[in-house]
Design an enzyme around this catalytic site. Structure first.
Site, short mmCIF file in Angstrom:
data_model
loop_
_atom_site.label_atom_id
_atom_site.label_comp_id
_atom_site.label_asym_id
_atom_site.label_seq_id
_atom_site.Cartn_x
_atom_site.Cartn_y
_atom_site.Cartn_z
N HIS A 184 32.57 6.74 126.15
CA HIS A 184 31.88 5.48 126.38
C HIS A 184 32.59 4.59 127.39
CE1 HIS A 184 29.10 5.45 122.58
NE2 HIS A 184 29.02 6.56 123.28
N CYS A 192 28.83 13.94 123.53
CA CYS A 192 28.06 12.73 123.77
C CYS A 192 27.10 13.04 124.91
CB CYS A 192 29.02 11.59 124.14
SG CYS A 192 28.26 9.97 124.41
N HIS A 193 26.09 12.21 125.11
CA HIS A 193 25.16 12.45 126.22
C HIS A 193 25.24 11.37 127.29
CE1 HIS A 193 22.49 10.59 122.94
NE2 HIS A 193 22.87 9.62 123.74
N ASN A 253 29.87 9.04 115.87
CA ASN A 253 30.65 7.91 116.38
C ASN A 253 31.39 7.21 115.24
OD1 ASN A 253 30.18 7.96 119.16
ND2 ASN A 253 28.15 7.06 118.89
#
Length: 446
Positions: free
Chosen positions: A202, A172-173, A150
């Site tokens: 996000h 990303c998870h 990030n």
């Protein structure tokens, strides 16, 4: 590609590396992989090397494992590069990103994606990733770079501008984790839920969330309206009420991407929506403790090492590219190639931004899905974050430090809390505090 060569960059992130190693080596077709572990911290690297051997024994794999502080050695001929670095670490960089803004009355929760903390992290990180990518161009030009670092969107965007020849996908998870959380809220096995998600990292939203052909949004909306939502997830359910779609990233993250939840003198909002200020420093301390615990366990040969499959996409991508088994994962890629060779993935977001969309992966690599237009209220909210990302990346690429201040000025949370003089002063203070972690052209003025 019978024996994939996989380089772990930042392998001193031992717990995360352990999870990815377990995922990779659990596949029989990858059990003999050539694993290269690279880190600049010899002590942490040594622990991860022990972990790799313990994981291999646990799952019955026989990889070739090499640990090195020589980055060229790790990258040479690598088929896959998994990146998990943190430039500046918890001390001093993360602490600085939280403590200096507090002096101006600006509070944060995570500060690694957007906001003044996310801007500073990008300034520290993108140049280092670009330097690594130039090494990949030289040593493994056909590699696939799997970036877990990030701020994801700014990193992917910056690399596309600075080192476009290296194939990079950001992982990303948040998509799969949120799907599991919502499934639990609804009492439905996550395996029975079909979803389509798209947006920016996000701040992606579920465009479809269904069970056996029926939309689950009415049930989620009923839950939101009832007020009986998990207390740690109040921010996202509130945004569902306002926008009609559910966002992927956690409530503590999302609360600092918008100007609605963290306001000076409004402790009532913090309590109502259960916003955990200074959450990331607490997690960092916990993670450091977890690393110490893991090191202690490794010193006891009788202590079993538990290996369970994680939800991370990295091993699935590698397995699909090695075996040809098709899968769909969610990846962060550019919305449109910078050379203009193809159209947009998300039609009502800018050509030049990083988006998170479903991607088919097989022997041909990563193939992103065209989404078309997304609901305009979602695109509009994303644009407020893209503005900050665009100016930060422009500062890094061009060396124009004024764009750092412009990025901070347009940041939703920062601009809701501080006036222009405060934003300029805070930004300069942070650049000064971070010193040589910031590229020379962008460092604080004398």
């Amino acid at each position: 590609m019978t024996t994939p060569k996989i380089a772990f960059v930042g392998a001193g992130s031992t717990v995360f590396a352990k999870n990815l190693l377990g995922d990779i080596l659990s596949f029989p077709e990858l059990g003999g992989a050539d694993i290269r572990l690279f880190d600049i911290n010899q002590e942490r690297l040594d622990v991860t090397e022990q972990v790799a051997h313990r994981v291999a024994r646990t799952v019955g794999a026989s990889p070739r494992v090499v640990a090195t502080t020589d980055r060229d050695r790790a990258l040479d001929g690598a088929d896959f590069v998994i990146n998990m670095i943190q430039v500046g670490g918890y001390q001093p960089a993360t602490v600085t990103d939280f403590e200096v803004p507090k002096q101006y009355g600006l509070r944060q929760t995570i500060a690694d994606t957007l906001g003044i903390g996310g801007i500073m992290r990008a300034l520290r990180t993108v140049p280092v990733l670009a330097d690594m990518s130039r090494d990949m161009e030289r040593l493994c030009p056909d590699t696939l770079h799997l970036n877990y670092v990030n701020p994801m969107a700014m990193n992917i965007w910056g690399l596309a501008r600075l080192t476009p020849r290296v194939k990079t996908v950001g992982l990303c998870h948040s998509v799969q984790h949120t799907a599991e959380e919502l499934a639990k809220d609804l009492g439905i096995p996550v395996e029975e839920i079909d979803y389509l998600c798209a947006g920016i990292n996000h701040m992606a939203f579920y465009l479809k969330f269904e069970h056996r052909g029926q939309s689950l949004y009415p049930r989620l909306m009923e839950l939101a309206e009832s007020g009986q939502v998990p207390e740690w997830n109040r921010v996202r359910y509130e945004m569902l009420r306002r926008l009609g779609s559910f966002v992927t990233e956690s409530s503590e993250h999302f609360s600092e991407y918008v100007p609605y939840f963290i306001k000076r003198g409004r402790d009532d909002l913090l309590e109502k929506f259960n916003v955990p200020l200074d959450e990331y420093p607490r997690r960092c301390v916990s993670q450091i403790g977890g690393w110490e615990d893991l090191r202690t366990k490794l010193q006891n040969p009788d202590e079993p090492l538990e290996v369970t499959r994680s939800v991370e996409y990295g091993s699935l991508i590698i397995h699909s590219m090695v075996t040809g088994q098709p899968r769909v994962v969610y990846g962060n890629v550019m919305n449109s190639p910078l050379d203009g060779s193809a159209g947009k993935l998300i039609a009502n977001l800018p050509d030049e931004c990083s988006v998170e969309v479903p991607c088919l992966v097989d022997r041909q690599g990563i193939q992103p899905t065209r989404i078309g237009r997304i609901p305009p209220q979602l695109a509009g909210l994303m644009q407020t974050n893209i503005n900050v990302q665009a100016l930060t990346v422009e500062a890094i690429v061009t060396g124009n430090r004024e764009h750092i201040f412009h990025a901070a000025m347009l940041d939703p949370h920062t601009s809701a809390e501080l006036d222009l003089d405060q934003i300029w002063a805070l930004t300069n203070d942070l650049l000064n505090q971070h010193g040589d972690f910031i590229p020379e052209a962008l460092q604080a003025a004398d």
